[in-house]
Scaffold this active site. Structure first.
Site, PDB file in Angstrom:
ATOM      1  N   ARG A 161       0.785  -1.241   0.000  1.00  0.00           N
ATOM      2  CA  ARG A 161       0.000   0.000   0.000  1.00  0.00           C
ATOM      3  C   ARG A 161       0.814   1.288   0.000  1.00  0.00           C
ATOM      4  O   ARG A 161       0.323   2.330   0.421  1.00  0.00           O
ATOM      5  CB  ARG A 161      -0.990   0.023   1.164  1.00  0.00           C
ATOM      6  CG  ARG A 161      -1.992  -1.136   1.141  1.00  0.00           C
ATOM      7  CD  ARG A 161      -2.839  -1.154  -0.119  1.00  0.00           C
ATOM      8  NE  ARG A 161      -3.706  -2.317  -0.127  1.00  0.00           N
ATOM      9  CZ  ARG A 161      -3.406  -3.492  -0.699  1.00  0.00           C
ATOM     10  NH1 ARG A 161      -2.250  -3.634  -1.347  1.00  0.00           N
ATOM     11  NH2 ARG A 161      -4.246  -4.498  -0.666  1.00  0.00           N
ATOM     12  N   SER A 208     -11.354   0.906   2.171  1.00  0.00           N
ATOM     13  CA  SER A 208     -10.707   0.478   3.415  1.00  0.00           C
ATOM     14  C   SER A 208     -10.043   1.676   4.092  1.00  0.00           C
ATOM     15  O   SER A 208      -9.170   2.315   3.510  1.00  0.00           O
ATOM     16  CB  SER A 208      -9.664  -0.596   3.128  1.00  0.00           C
ATOM     17  OG  SER A 208     -10.294  -1.761   2.641  1.00  0.00           O
ATOM     18  N   GLU A 278      -5.208   3.896   5.654  1.00  0.00           N
ATOM     19  CA  GLU A 278      -4.903   3.633   4.259  1.00  0.00           C
ATOM     20  C   GLU A 278      -5.351   4.813   3.404  1.00  0.00           C
ATOM     21  O   GLU A 278      -4.786   5.094   2.356  1.00  0.00           O
ATOM     22  CB  GLU A 278      -5.594   2.348   3.803  1.00  0.00           C
ATOM     23  CG  GLU A 278      -5.296   1.939   2.377  1.00  0.00           C
ATOM     24  CD  GLU A 278      -5.733   0.524   2.066  1.00  0.00           C
ATOM     25  OE1 GLU A 278      -6.305   0.328   0.973  1.00  0.00           O
ATOM     26  OE2 GLU A 278      -5.515  -0.379   2.886  1.00  0.00           O
TER      27      GLU A 278
END
Length: 283
Positions: A161, A208, A278
């Protein structure tokens, strides 16, 4: 380029939260990026607005959209794979459709992720064990001085990520994908259906909210902490998928931040695990 002054950024956020921006610039040619960089001080690259929480006051920011850069071209054909150049403004859904039409494989597991190709490349987006960089050979970026450069994947640093691109605030212009053949229709449709069933797609959200800690799932931690349905103002932890913060009605920036901070605090108190966001928080 097209320049929109005093843009209402709420309209460009999947969360439907955002204030008035100094300007919103729609890039029509990649060479326009150097002029933008040379003439603006505070620039933010806006993808599809699917993972960015935008402050709902006045924003002294020049937002830049690459949405008009959507070309796909096959650069090289081979017996076992093709090299395909994809511009950053293209929606992932459109890339998956192109893959299906041309029998390309490799990204079926990320079917249904809302976002642009550039946004996913920037953060090395992924799901179900697949990351977008699994199929990327090269990324074309605009660096902070306005210079456009193509960088081989082997020369780029990226991990779960995040990427060197994101950390350096470079702009993704395009990516060169290496696609083998054999599109898996069943896998692609399965992931799309799972998202419909498991994710609160009927409400504004940013996907998310937290990264999964090593060896753990953020959603499980939030659920086990008893936080499903926790709400501040118009922002609520989804009962369907607790790693999603949803806008159930006129949520403010501070509502969402309050929910995020509360989740972090409770999960740390209960499990001694620190959750990291995130999503991008822009103020």
């Amino acid at each position: 380029m097209e320049v929109m002054k005093n843009a209402q950024m709420k309209e460009y956020s999947n969360m439907k939260v955002g204030g008035i921006a100094k300007e919103l610039i729609f890039v029509e040619e990649k060479n326009e990026l150097k002029e933008i960089i040379d003439t603006r001080k505070n620039i933010f690259i806006l993808g599809n607005g699917t993972n960015t929480l935008i402050y709902d006051g006045n924003l002294d920011i020049s937002f830049v959209s690459l949405k008009k850069l959507q070309k796909i071209s096959v650069e090289e054909k081979n017996k076992n794979f093709d090299l395909v150049r994809v511009e950053s403004g293209l929606d992932l859904d459109d890339l998956i459709k192109f893959m299906e039409e041309n029998n390309y494989t490799g990204l079926e597991n990320i079917t249904g992720i809302p976002g642009s190709v550039g946004g996913l490349v920037n953060m090395n987006g992924g799901a179900y064990g697949t990351e977008i960089f699994d199929c990327i050979e090269e990324v074309e970026v605009c660096k902070n001085d306005g210079k456009i450069e193509k960088i081989k994947t082997k020369d780029l640093h990226f991990k779960y990520r995040t990427t060197e691109i994101k950390e350096n605030r470079w702009i993704v212009i395009s990516a060169l994908f290496k696609f083998k053949f054999g599109f898996d229709h069943a896998a692609s449709e399965d992931k799309r259906e799972q998202r419909k069933v498991k994710h609160p797609l009927d409400l504004p959200n940013l996907g998310s909210t937290f990264k999964n800690p090593k060896g753990k799932f953020a959603a499980r931690l939030i659920s086990d902490a008893g936080l499903k349905g926790y709400q501040v103002g118009g922002a609520r932890i989804s009962e369907k998928h607790p790693n999603f913060v949803t806008n159930v009605g006129n949520a403010t920036f501070n509502d969402v931040i309050s929910v995020i901070e509360h989740v972090k605090e409770v999960v740390f108190e209960k499990f001694n695990i620190e959750l990291n966001t995130e999503i991008i928080i822009l103020k």
